[in-house]
Design a protein around this motif. Structure first.
Motif, PDB file in Angstrom:
ATOM      1  N   SER A   1      23.616  -4.441 -30.468  1.00 59.09           N
ATOM      2  CA  SER A   1      23.792  -5.900 -30.407  1.00 59.09           C
ATOM      3  C   SER A   1      22.458  -6.631 -30.272  1.00 59.09           C
ATOM      4  O   SER A   1      22.413  -7.862 -30.344  1.00 59.09           O
ATOM      5  CB  SER A   1      24.711  -6.262 -29.239  1.00 59.09           C
ATOM      6  N   ASN A   2      21.377  -5.878 -30.069  1.00 51.96           N
ATOM      7  CA  ASN A   2      20.033  -6.443 -30.016  1.00 51.96           C
ATOM      8  C   ASN A   2      19.438  -6.354 -31.427  1.00 51.96           C
ATOM      9  O   ASN A   2      19.375  -5.282 -32.024  1.00 51.96           O
ATOM     10  CB  ASN A   2      19.188  -5.639 -29.027  1.00 51.96           C
TER      11      ASN A   2
ATOM     12  N   TYR B   1      26.315  -1.569 -19.916  1.00 48.26           N
ATOM     13  CA  TYR B   1      25.292  -2.070 -20.834  1.00 48.26           C
ATOM     14  C   TYR B   1      23.956  -1.414 -20.494  1.00 48.26           C
ATOM     15  O   TYR B   1      23.667  -1.137 -19.331  1.00 48.26           O
ATOM     16  CB  TYR B   1      25.147  -3.584 -20.717  1.00 48.26           C
ATOM     17  N   CYS B   2      23.129  -1.195 -21.506  1.00 43.72           N
ATOM     18  CA  CYS B   2      21.806  -0.612 -21.293  1.00 43.72           C
ATOM     19  C   CYS B   2      20.908  -1.644 -20.603  1.00 43.72           C
ATOM     20  O   CYS B   2      20.740  -2.760 -21.120  1.00 43.72           O
ATOM     21  CB  CYS B   2      21.190  -0.197 -22.619  1.00 43.72           C
TER      22      CYS B   2
ATOM     23  N   ASP C   1      24.923   4.527 -19.097  1.00 47.88           N
ATOM     24  CA  ASP C   1      24.828   3.290 -19.880  1.00 47.88           C
ATOM     25  C   ASP C   1      24.744   3.593 -21.381  1.00 47.88           C
ATOM     26  O   ASP C   1      24.476   4.707 -21.796  1.00 47.88           O
ATOM     27  CB  ASP C   1      23.606   2.471 -19.433  1.00 47.88           C
TER      28      ASP C   1
ATOM     29  N   ASN D   1      18.426  -3.042 -22.775  1.00 49.31           N
ATOM     30  CA  ASN D   1      19.002  -3.677 -23.967  1.00 49.31           C
ATOM     31  C   ASN D   1      18.766  -2.871 -25.246  1.00 49.31           C
ATOM     32  O   ASN D   1      18.591  -3.430 -26.330  1.00 49.31           O
ATOM     33  CB  ASN D   1      18.473  -5.100 -24.137  1.00 49.31           C
TER      34      ASN D   1
ATOM     35  N   GLU E   1      28.262  -6.718 -31.126  1.00 43.76           N
ATOM     36  CA  GLU E   1      28.577  -7.451 -29.902  1.00 43.76           C
ATOM     37  C   GLU E   1      29.986  -7.106 -29.410  1.00 43.76           C
ATOM     38  O   GLU E   1      30.219  -6.890 -28.210  1.00 43.76           O
ATOM     39  CB  GLU E   1      28.459  -8.960 -30.144  1.00 43.76           C
TER      40      GLU E   1
ATOM     41  N   THR F   1      29.909  -3.173 -28.282  1.00 45.92           N
ATOM     42  CA  THR F   1      29.240  -2.916 -26.995  1.00 45.92           C
ATOM     43  C   THR F   1      30.034  -3.514 -25.839  1.00 45.92           C
ATOM     44  O   THR F   1      30.089  -2.934 -24.747  1.00 45.92           O
ATOM     45  CB  THR F   1      27.809  -3.465 -26.996  1.00 45.92           C
TER      46      THR F   1
END
Length: 621
Positions: free
Chosen positions: A414-415, A406-407, A368, A410, A393, A396
């Motif tokens: 993008s976070n 995706y991690c 991830d 999160n 965004e 990713t």
């Protein structure tokens, strides 16, 4: 005075191998050069077609060389030669040449090679080495030194089922056998020793021309003696032998002698197939890609490259450097494409950073994502953050599309938690280091290993400098970090049985990442921080520790070898199961492999003992 000839001569003297020639020789070649213009996608020559009477030098533009499946294998730019190999070999073209952009090419008659180039030792050495070598030069962000990674050490993968016949076989029978087996050569053997070889070229030049009857026996047209090479020959060495002898096939024997059993055959086409998955070629393709679909195909090719490297038993450290570089170039290209899609340049300088195993350049499998953004401070931080969050965004999402999940936590750019200005990152690290609660320690084990993938590395360096300063201000933090690094003891129970997962989907499986690899990663990071070693990669850290503390060389060397073994196990198992390789079914391992793992666990025990004593953790436990 012909000014065009003098301009061509000036160009020649600036480019190898013509720079090795005398002024008169350069002028003579310049006089015989013809200038040709090609439009984008215009064909220059085609695979399996007869060779032209000239070879090519790129004056302006770029030319692509393509294999049979229309796979780009090489790009020739200004000053590059191409089309010479087939002329030297006196055989059909093995690749297709096409203009990648508008091109001006100098065409050089082959007579110039025979009369001038071939008799100059420096020229011939350059041409052979240029054909044979496949190098990648890439810049390490940490110290701006260039590292050269060479495929000259790769053993050539040859066909282990060569088609053979005896010298009494008729040419027709040999042709039918080659057609049935779909091969381009047949080796004539006597007592399983190679005495001759016939290739497709022999049929074209000796049979199709009517010089020899098809009813004749093979020894009338075979090439003899056969050029034999060792089964351990490298790709580069094989190409050199082919070029020097102007041949397209090599017979493989154990040590390269004719009076040995035939082990296989290696063709020039085999070399071309190897080059298709050559890292330098893949990196060129990545930089020219314009869609996630193209990048996904290249990432799949990189996985095939990883499998080949593991099969060839290459050093896992070498493999990490190659695959990490490919992953980084893919990410950088995705970021470039995202910026183009936004149709707006970044408002301030920024650094896209990878974290954890990506930051340490230890990510071999499609695990991830772990990434973040550092952007330059200004009065418009909130407005700038909005731009970088939109950028992240897109990036990713595109990374997800090519295979990087995706991690789950999160931890991605993008976070907004991980998309911060330089000063905001400094405040974040200060908060973690000044308050060493378990949650903050966990963040530090992830965010201490960061690497700039795209953008301005100075921003990352500025943040790293602040981390070093905070560690000096709060020295107690290192003790808590040390305590954390010993929380996963060696993964063997009281009766020296493997400690397996007790519940969940992975019940009865062994967590090689958490129980074996991470204790070594954590210890290497901790000791590197303590001794002010700037390396980020775990193996590089252990190497540096050996140099820094020779009194602990035995322990650090044991950890170095253990981490290589664990990384290889996880990678092989992940490829086999098409997953991250984190959880291993011990029933899939043989007794020897289980024993190797237990040796690795001894390294975990030894390094944790070093940590406990170094940081006097008995007072903290």
């Amino acid at each position: 005075m012909n000014t065009i000839t003098y301009r061509i001569k000036d160009f020649l003297k600036e480019n190898h191998p013509f720079s090795f020639l005398t002024s008169d020789e350069q002028f003579l070649i310049a006089k015989n050069i013809t200038i040709r213009y090609y439009e984008v996608n215009e064909l220059i020559f085609e695979i399996e077609k007869p060779v032209n009477t000239h070879f090519y030098l790129v004056k302006e533009g770029a030319v692509g060389l393509y294999a049979q499946n229309n796979q780009l294998t090489e790009q020739c730019d200004e000053g590059d030669l191409f089309g010479l190999r087939a002329i030297i070999r006196k055989d059909n073209y093995k690749l297709t040449a096409k203009a990648l952009e508008e091109c001006i090419l100098y065409t050089i008659p082959f007579e110039m090679y025979d009369e001038i180039l071939s008799i100059n030792t420096e020229v011939t050495q350059f041409i052979i080495s240029n054909f044979a070598s496949n190098l990648i030069a890439y810049e390490k962000h940490s110290d701006s030194q260039k590292t050269i990674i060479s495929e000259e050490e790769l053993t050539a993968k040859y066909s282990k089922n060569p088609v053979t016949c005896v010298k009494e076989t008729t040419i027709k029978e040999a042709a039918l056998l080659m057609t049935e087996r779909k091969v381009g050569s047949i080796i004539i053997q006597e007592n399983n020793f190679p005495i001759g070889i016939i290739t497709d070229k022999d049929f074209r030049t000796k049979i199709a021309t009517g010089k020899v009857e098809i009813s004749s026996v093979v020894n009338e047209i075979m090439s003899s003696p056969v050029i034999c090479v060792s089964e351990k020959i490298t790709v580069a060495e094989a190409q050199i032998v082919m070029l020097k002898n102007k041949i397209t096939h090599l017979c493989i024997t154990k040590s390269g002698k004719n009076k040995e059993e035939i082990k296989g055959v290696l063709s020039e086409y085999d070399i071309i197939l190897i080059r298709e998955n050559n890292p330098s070629v893949l990196i060129k393709q990545i930089k020219r890609s314009h869609s996630t679909e193209e990048l996904k195909k290249i990432r799949i090719q990189a996985s095939e490259l990883l499998k080949r490297y593991l099969f060839q038993e290459l050093d896992i450290d070498f493999i990490c450097k190659i695959i990490s570089e490919i992953n980084q170039v893919i990410t950088a290209r995705i970021i470039e494409m995202a910026i183009e899609k936004l149709n707006q340049k970044p408002p301030v300088l920024f650094s896209w950073i990878s974290l954890g195993s990506q930051g340490r350049k230890e990510q071999l499998l499609l695990t991830d994502q772990d990434n973040a953004i550092i952007f330059e401070d200004s009065k418009n931080n909130d407005e700038n953050r909005w731009y970088f969050l939109r950028l992240a965004e897109i990036v990713t999402q595109n990374l997800h599309e090519i295979g990087f999940e995706y991690c789950p936590a999160n931890m991605m750019a993008s976070n907004k938690e991980w998309c911060l200005s330089t000063n905001e990152w400094k405040e974040k690290y200060h908060s973690w280091i000044s308050k060493p609660i378990p949650e903050n320690i966990l963040f530090c084990t992830i965010f201490f290993d960061i690497e700039t993938i795209f953008g301005d590395g100075k921003l990352e360096k500025e943040v790293q400098n602040s981390i070093e300063k905070y560690l000096q201000v709060y020295p107690i933090f290192t003790n808590f970090l040390a305590l954390n690094s010993t929380q996963n003891p060696p993964p063997l129970g009281f009766f020296r049985q493997f400690l397996l997962e007790e519940s969940g989907e992975q019940k009865e499986q062994f967590d090689i990442k958490s129980r074996a690899m991470m204790p070594l990663v954590d210890a290497a990071r901790l000791l590197s921080i303590h001794l002010q070693i700037n390396e980020k990669n775990t193996l590089a850290r252990f190497r540096a520790l050996i140099m820094k503390e020779p009194q602990n060389e035995e322990v650090y060397s044991m950890c170095f070898e253990a981490f290589k073994t664990l990384l290889k196990y996880r990678t092989k198992y992940g490829l086999l199961k098409n997953n991250s390789g984190r959880f291993i079914d011990l029933n899939a391992l043989n007794k020897s492999e289980k024993l190797q793992l237990k040796v690795c666990f001894k390294a975990v025990k030894e390094i944790q003992s070093v940590v406990v004593n170094r940081f006097k953790l008995a007072n903290f436990m």
